[in-house]
Design a protein around this motif. Sequence first.
Motif, PDB file in Angstrom:
ATOM      1  N   ALA A 114      -2.938   1.513  -3.340  1.00  0.00           N
ATOM      2  CA  ALA A 114      -2.374   2.866  -3.382  1.00  0.00           C
ATOM      3  C   ALA A 114      -3.458   3.902  -3.130  1.00  0.00           C
ATOM      4  CB  ALA A 114      -1.694   3.116  -4.729  1.00  0.00           C
ATOM      5  N   ARG A 115      -4.605   3.722  -3.781  1.00  0.00           N
ATOM      6  CA  ARG A 115      -5.722   4.646  -3.541  1.00  0.00           C
ATOM      7  C   ARG A 115      -6.177   4.583  -2.086  1.00  0.00           C
ATOM      8  NH1 ARG A 115      -9.343   7.469  -7.081  1.00  0.00           N
ATOM      9  NH2 ARG A 115      -8.639   7.274  -9.228  1.00  0.00           N
ATOM     10  N   ALA A 116      -6.273   3.392  -1.551  1.00  0.00           N
ATOM     11  CA  ALA A 116      -6.724   3.231  -0.168  1.00  0.00           C
ATOM     12  C   ALA A 116      -5.748   3.881   0.815  1.00  0.00           C
ATOM     13  CB  ALA A 116      -6.906   1.748   0.167  1.00  0.00           C
ATOM     14  N   PHE A 167      -7.872   0.818   3.873  1.00  0.00           N
ATOM     15  CA  PHE A 167      -6.603   0.628   4.568  1.00  0.00           C
ATOM     16  C   PHE A 167      -6.592   1.531   5.798  1.00  0.00           C
ATOM     17  CE2 PHE A 167      -1.659   0.681   3.848  1.00  0.00           C
ATOM     18  CZ  PHE A 167      -1.487   0.044   5.076  1.00  0.00           C
ATOM     19  N   VAL A 168      -6.719   0.928   6.973  1.00  0.00           N
ATOM     20  CA  VAL A 168      -6.592   1.679   8.221  1.00  0.00           C
ATOM     21  C   VAL A 168      -5.112   1.669   8.586  1.00  0.00           C
ATOM     22  CG1 VAL A 168      -7.339   1.920  10.615  1.00  0.00           C
ATOM     23  CG2 VAL A 168      -8.894   0.939   8.915  1.00  0.00           C
ATOM     24  N   THR A 169      -4.448   2.790   8.378  1.00  0.00           N
ATOM     25  CA  THR A 169      -2.982   2.858   8.524  1.00  0.00           C
ATOM     26  C   THR A 169      -2.589   3.124   9.984  1.00  0.00           C
ATOM     27  OG1 THR A 169      -3.128   5.168   7.851  1.00  0.00           O
ATOM     28  CG2 THR A 169      -2.526   3.557   6.152  1.00  0.00           C
ATOM     29  N   ALA A 170      -2.989   2.239  10.862  1.00  0.00           N
ATOM     30  CA  ALA A 170      -2.762   2.424  12.298  1.00  0.00           C
ATOM     31  C   ALA A 170      -1.420   1.827  12.710  1.00  0.00           C
ATOM     32  CB  ALA A 170      -3.901   1.787  13.095  1.00  0.00           C
ATOM     33  N   ILE A 190      -5.721  -3.901   6.297  1.00  0.00           N
ATOM     34  CA  ILE A 190      -6.361  -3.682   4.996  1.00  0.00           C
ATOM     35  C   ILE A 190      -7.571  -4.611   4.894  1.00  0.00           C
ATOM     36  CG2 ILE A 190      -6.096  -3.689   2.487  1.00  0.00           C
ATOM     37  CD1 ILE A 190      -3.095  -3.361   2.886  1.00  0.00           C
ATOM     38  N   PHE A 191      -8.740  -4.005   4.686  1.00  0.00           N
ATOM     39  CA  PHE A 191      -9.973  -4.775   4.531  1.00  0.00           C
ATOM     40  C   PHE A 191     -10.415  -4.765   3.071  1.00  0.00           C
ATOM     41  CE2 PHE A 191      -9.961  -3.090   8.847  1.00  0.00           C
ATOM     42  CZ  PHE A 191     -10.254  -4.216   9.607  1.00  0.00           C
TER      43      PHE A 191
END
Length: 582
Positions: A452-454, A419-422, A439-440
């Motif tokens: 959640a972990r990502a 999850f790149v939270t950009a 999210i990939f």
Amino acid sequence: MSDESQPLPTAPADDVARVTKEAGSSTLHAEEQVEQQPNGHVPQPHDKAQRPGMPRFTSSKENVLSKFFIGSIDQGTTSTRFIIFDGTGQPVASHQHEFKQHYPVSGWHEHDPQELIESVKTCVAKATATFQDMGHNVEDIRAVGITNQRETTLVWDVETGEALHNAIAWPDTRTKGMVRDLKEKEKAMGLDLTHMTGLPLSTYPSSVKLMWLLQHVDKVKEAYDAGRLAFGTVDAWLLYNLNGKDRRYFVTDSTNASRTMFMNLHTVKYDDKLLEFFGLDRSKLHLPRIVPSSDAEAYGKMADGALQGMKIAGCLGDQSAALVGQQGFSPGTAKNTYGTGCFLLYNVGEKPVVSTHGLLATIAYDFGGHRKPVYALEGSVAVAGSGVKFMMNNMGFITHSHKISELAATVDDNGGCVFVTAFSGLFAPYWIDDAKGTIFGITQHTQRGHIARATLEAVCFQTKAILDAMEKDSGHKLSGLAVDGGMSNSNLCMQTQANIIGIPVDRPAMRETTALGAAIAAGFAVGIWKEFDELKAINQKDRKMFEPDITPEESAKMFKKWTRAVQMCKGWLDPEENSGDF
């Protein structure tokens, strides 16, 4: 209350300084609270009574110091706190107040300026009442310090004190198009703003937010043309108002001034070339006077309320305050704060190091007197605790922020999800304005626990990228990382962090280190402490150490996948869509 009715006794302060010096410096906010969640998937950290070589107070010294108190106003992105510390650095009384977040347009983030002031006054009143209910006297509080969210931009009429617009908060991205144009202007003029200010052009600094206000808000432009426009970051706004709108205390400390792009990092003064670049006429704009972070006179006194007449003696931007609270007084020490965003500061000493690897250069702290300002390299992650809130408020995955670790612990790993939270682009060391949250790796196997972990891992991966850049800029590899802030409460998150960076993560038991840093600055100003060595025993009890428990090869494999995801999250908007101008 007059100076005479609220004295600051010098003799007891000197006694405290003497006692603490005998005791023995060491190497430290949080909006979202993520509780420690012991579980079968995360090895538990071992306790550390204190850092190696760090002394503890003897009981007699502790007894003396416990009778001296300092108040600390901690004005953050989503809430305000007021904490009263004793001379050993332990919180005695506190109150926290959350205030409303305004999102008028996608990508915009604002605060009500008056609500910021009222939240401070509420916290001071309630924490002071608790302090008195415990049998203490207000007169035992020697001074007040302030720490604040940085870059958030306020404008007001210098004659009336009226705020002319909502505060534009630091994560706001409405200036993306403006920043793109300014980068072209910088190239055309042959300037190197990063060398001058330590900051690259981005949506982050206060300068571009002020430019936007001047171009889009008539009241702001009218006040500017009439020579009545006052500009400041949150510290300047608080100090001006807490002093009863007394213009003698229209000031900012050097750590906050270094986040505006108006101050030259090398001279610690406003720079006419920088103001000219941003199209500002200094004769029309009122800028707060830059003063040291610790000063007994520059910040004035509380004009009213429970602490009327109390000296305000210290001020630091929140991340600088956290470094001070973690006692990062030696070059090479570092801390990472996991709050709404995530901020890693690395002390580089008395000369600025301008990064060539995507980091910021900033003033770490400036205690004035015979001391020179101390500088830091900084890496900023826009989304940390706010990513947890996104999981709760937007996606409904959890009911309370602290449940994120419990949900993440229902699975053994991220199930292939990254999850790149950009949400606001990507900050250091990437500086990708047009990145979007992505999210990939989602498959039919994906569960809420994997995401959640990502979410937690995204912060840890970005911290790893920042540490790698710091190693390249400084030429030195860190041997450990001091941590604080809401997400640091999660054992799972901190163990993950240790695994990804491959070095120990050191967490204090008392994690209100941002507020503690402001208290330390104020305490220095009024003589409670005189030298950094006197602070060696503060906040050293019951620390926890998280050691890496995976191989370097496993860690490198995880980070390689993250790096690939970052490259794939770029360029989601066409230039026209990405202008940010409305």
